[in-house]
Motif scaffolding. Structure first.
Motif, mmCIF file in Angstrom:
data_model
loop_
_atom_site.group_PDB
_atom_site.id
_atom_site.type_symbol
_atom_site.label_atom_id
_atom_site.label_comp_id
_atom_site.label_asym_id
_atom_site.label_seq_id
_atom_site.Cartn_x
_atom_site.Cartn_y
_atom_site.Cartn_z
ATOM 1 N N PHE A 1 0.831 -1.204 0.000
ATOM 2 C CA PHE A 1 0.000 0.000 0.000
ATOM 3 C C PHE A 1 0.863 1.252 0.000
ATOM 4 O O PHE A 1 1.832 1.337 0.752
ATOM 5 C CB PHE A 1 -0.888 0.029 1.246
ATOM 6 N N LEU A 2 0.487 2.218 -0.839
ATOM 7 C CA LEU A 2 1.034 3.570 -0.731
ATOM 8 C C LEU A 2 -0.063 4.400 -0.077
ATOM 9 O O LEU A 2 -1.161 4.542 -0.631
ATOM 10 C CB LEU A 2 1.375 4.128 -2.116
ATOM 11 N N LEU B 1 -2.669 -2.783 8.790
ATOM 12 C CA LEU B 1 -2.317 -3.490 7.548
ATOM 13 C C LEU B 1 -1.062 -4.348 7.719
ATOM 14 O O LEU B 1 -0.988 -5.471 7.214
ATOM 15 C CB LEU B 1 -2.111 -2.482 6.407
ATOM 16 N N THR B 2 -0.078 -3.803 8.451
ATOM 17 C CA THR B 2 1.160 -4.582 8.649
ATOM 18 C C THR B 2 0.889 -5.840 9.471
ATOM 19 O O THR B 2 1.522 -6.865 9.275
ATOM 20 C CB THR B 2 2.272 -3.753 9.328
ATOM 21 N N ASN C 1 7.600 -6.710 -4.998
ATOM 22 C CA ASN C 1 6.553 -6.141 -4.131
ATOM 23 C C ASN C 1 6.170 -4.742 -4.588
ATOM 24 O O ASN C 1 6.267 -3.779 -3.838
ATOM 25 C CB ASN C 1 7.035 -6.070 -2.672
ATOM 26 N N LYS C 2 5.741 -4.634 -5.825
ATOM 27 C CA LYS C 2 5.358 -3.315 -6.341
ATOM 28 C C LYS C 2 4.073 -2.834 -5.659
ATOM 29 O O LYS C 2 3.317 -3.637 -5.111
ATOM 30 C CB LYS C 2 5.145 -3.400 -7.854
ATOM 31 N N ILE C 3 3.844 -1.520 -5.719
ATOM 32 C CA ILE C 3 2.650 -0.953 -5.090
ATOM 33 C C ILE C 3 1.396 -1.505 -5.773
ATOM 34 O O ILE C 3 1.253 -1.444 -6.993
ATOM 35 C CB ILE C 3 2.689 0.589 -5.169
ATOM 36 N N THR C 4 0.510 -2.066 -4.944
ATOM 37 C CA THR C 4 -0.709 -2.667 -5.488
ATOM 38 C C THR C 4 -1.948 -1.815 -5.222
ATOM 39 O O THR C 4 -2.975 -1.994 -5.858
ATOM 40 C CB THR C 4 -0.950 -4.067 -4.882
ATOM 41 N N THR D 1 4.034 1.862 2.301
ATOM 42 C CA THR D 1 4.887 3.044 2.114
ATOM 43 C C THR D 1 4.031 4.257 2.423
ATOM 44 O O THR D 1 2.939 4.418 1.869
ATOM 45 C CB THR D 1 5.433 3.110 0.676
ATOM 46 N N PHE D 2 4.505 5.079 3.351
ATOM 47 C CA PHE D 2 3.733 6.203 3.872
ATOM 48 C C PHE D 2 4.305 7.496 3.299
ATOM 49 O O PHE D 2 5.463 7.813 3.523
ATOM 50 C CB PHE D 2 3.841 6.198 5.408
#
Length: 450
Positions: A7-8, A28-29, A108-111, A36-37
């Motif tokens: 997640f971004l 979420l973790t 692990n790209k942003i989904t 990524t925040f």
């Protein structure tokens, strides 16, 4: 094992948005996701976030920044100015940032992008890049419903094209919801430019989000949640007190000495006073509140932010204020304070984060709303849930020390309010247990992101 969702998350840079999104990131973790925040450079510095901290979920949360487009000396307390600057500056930078994040971990790209309200441009960027999108709404589901209903309200002539209320009336967004006072619409104090942004862009951009996540429990606002299948209750986003959660996303240093002070007080004896991260009390009223706390003659814990006491505001305590029974701090670890057995009641501005934290802790409220959605939250507290009382103002909008004292003593003597507060606490907790509505919704959301 399948894909680990990445997640971004992108909050509007005020604490009322950053805190629930931080809490959501921690949740979420715990579900094994990577987060990524994205902070603005300015709010990242203010939040003093250290990535060197030990601790479980922090390993899964990485912080990145982008400039908000304002100069160093610009006034960032003007949220509308910040909003328009970000909207002009950040959309063109976000694709490159996403590309850089993905290049660091190609497996692990942003989904999924999760943004708070006012950050609709980020959902637009995400959609163009083929990334799933969701909105986290930091206020109540009822306030979200008011935004959702805005086109209809304009069609019916209740709201004009400048965002002004044309009819003073109580309105009901759906037959299952309580009547609400139209004059308290959340956007009411922000001016025409903000209203145009909300109506012409933000509502359209909401349709890009597949889910509208609310830091609320279904049982607190069932009517609002039944308005659209996109509404998803995932709250309260209150984390359990493990060591990892001692890290705060606050802009001020939390004064933890107040917890030791509370340990020395009798059960249900302390009046807790806090007006959140944005509300500013003018000098005369602040002095009157100080005198009221002396008059009540009970132990009190009062949070007075440094920016509410700076010299420009000419705020200082009146000479005759003793405050002997109390403790005053710049900022407090509020969730721990509200859960402390010494707390008797909460004098609150009724911001949604404070409201949900107070409800979760089973604490009766004395409501002192300042602006925006806080008046509707007060309405739920006093008229729907019946777990608090409001304050009467004089013709100049001033609240006297006698009125404050009268209402605090009335609140503390009302067994019915105390019982309903504890009952509502249980109802709220049930949404978070295994098989509870919020727990199920979170699991479904994470599975959707996979």
């Amino acid at each position: 094992m399948g894909i680990i969702p990445h997640f971004l998350v992108i909050p509007f840079p005020v604490l009322g948005h950053i805190n629930p999104l931080t809490q959501f990131s921690n949740v979420l973790t715990k579900h094994g996701c990577k987060v990524t925040f994205l902070h603005t450079e300015f709010s990242h510095k203010r939040a003093k976030i250290s990535e060197d901290d030990d601790g479980g979920s922090q390993d899964h949360i990485k912080y990145v920044t982008l400039p908000d487009g304002l100069d160093h000396e610009d006034d960032r307390s003007d949220n509308v100015k910040v909003l328009f600057s970000m909207k002009k500056t950040m959309p063109s930078m976000l694709p490159k940032l996403i590309e850089d994040i993905n290049a660091l971990d190609t497996n692990n790209k942003i989904t999924c992008i999760v943004a708070t309200i006012n950050m609709g441009w980020a959902l637009e960027v995400g959609r163009k890049l083929g990334i799933k999108c969701a909105l986290l709404f930091p206020a109540s589901a009822t306030t979200m419903a008011s935004v959702y209903c805005l086109p209809k309200l304009m069609e019916e002539g209740i709201v004009d094209s400048d965002g002004n209320i044309t009819k003073t009336q109580e309105i009901q967004f759906s037959p299952l919801m309580p009547m609400m006072d139209a004059k308290n619409f959340a956007w009411g104090t922000n001016g025409k430019a903000f209203f145009d942004h909300l109506y012409q862009e933000e509502i359209q951009l909401l349709n890009l989000a597949e889910w509208w996540l609310c830091n609320s429990a279904y049982d607190l606002e069932p009517g609002a949640f039944s308005m659209s299948s996109k509404f998803l209750s995932i709250g309260p986003l209150i984390e359990s007190d493990n060591n990892n959660n001692n890290k705060s996303s606050s802009f001020w240093q939390e004064d933890t000495t107040c917890l030791e002070w509370l340990d020395q007080q009798q059960p249900q004896s302390v009046v807790y006073v806090s007006f959140g991260s944005l509300a500013v009390m003018e000098s005369k009223q602040l002095k009157e509140l100080a005198l009221a706390l002396d008059l009540i003659d009970k132990p009190f814990l009062w949070v007075v932010r440094p920016d509410n006491m700076n010299s420009e505001r000419n705020n200082k305590y009146p000479d005759e204020f003793h405050g002997r029974k109390g403790k005053i701090v710049d900022w407090a670890p509020q969730k721990k304070v509200l859960n402390h057995p010494a707390i008797a009641c909460f004098i609150s501005h009724c911001g949604w984060n404070s409201t949900i934290e107070g409800v979760y802790s089973g604490v009766p409220f004395l409501c002192w709303p300042f602006f925006s959605d806080q008046f509707w939250d007060e309405s739920y507290i006093c008229n729907v849930w019946k777990v608090g009382l409001g304050l009467n103002k004089d013709d100049n909008g001033f609240i006297s020390k006698e009125e404050i004292k009268k209402k605090v003593l009335q609140l503390l003597g009302d067994e019915g309010i105390r019982e309903r507060s504890l009952k509502l606490k249980q109802v709220t907790w049930n949404n978070l247990t295994e098989g509870g509505q919020s727990t199920k919704n979170l699991e479904n959301f994470v599975n959707w992101a996979k």
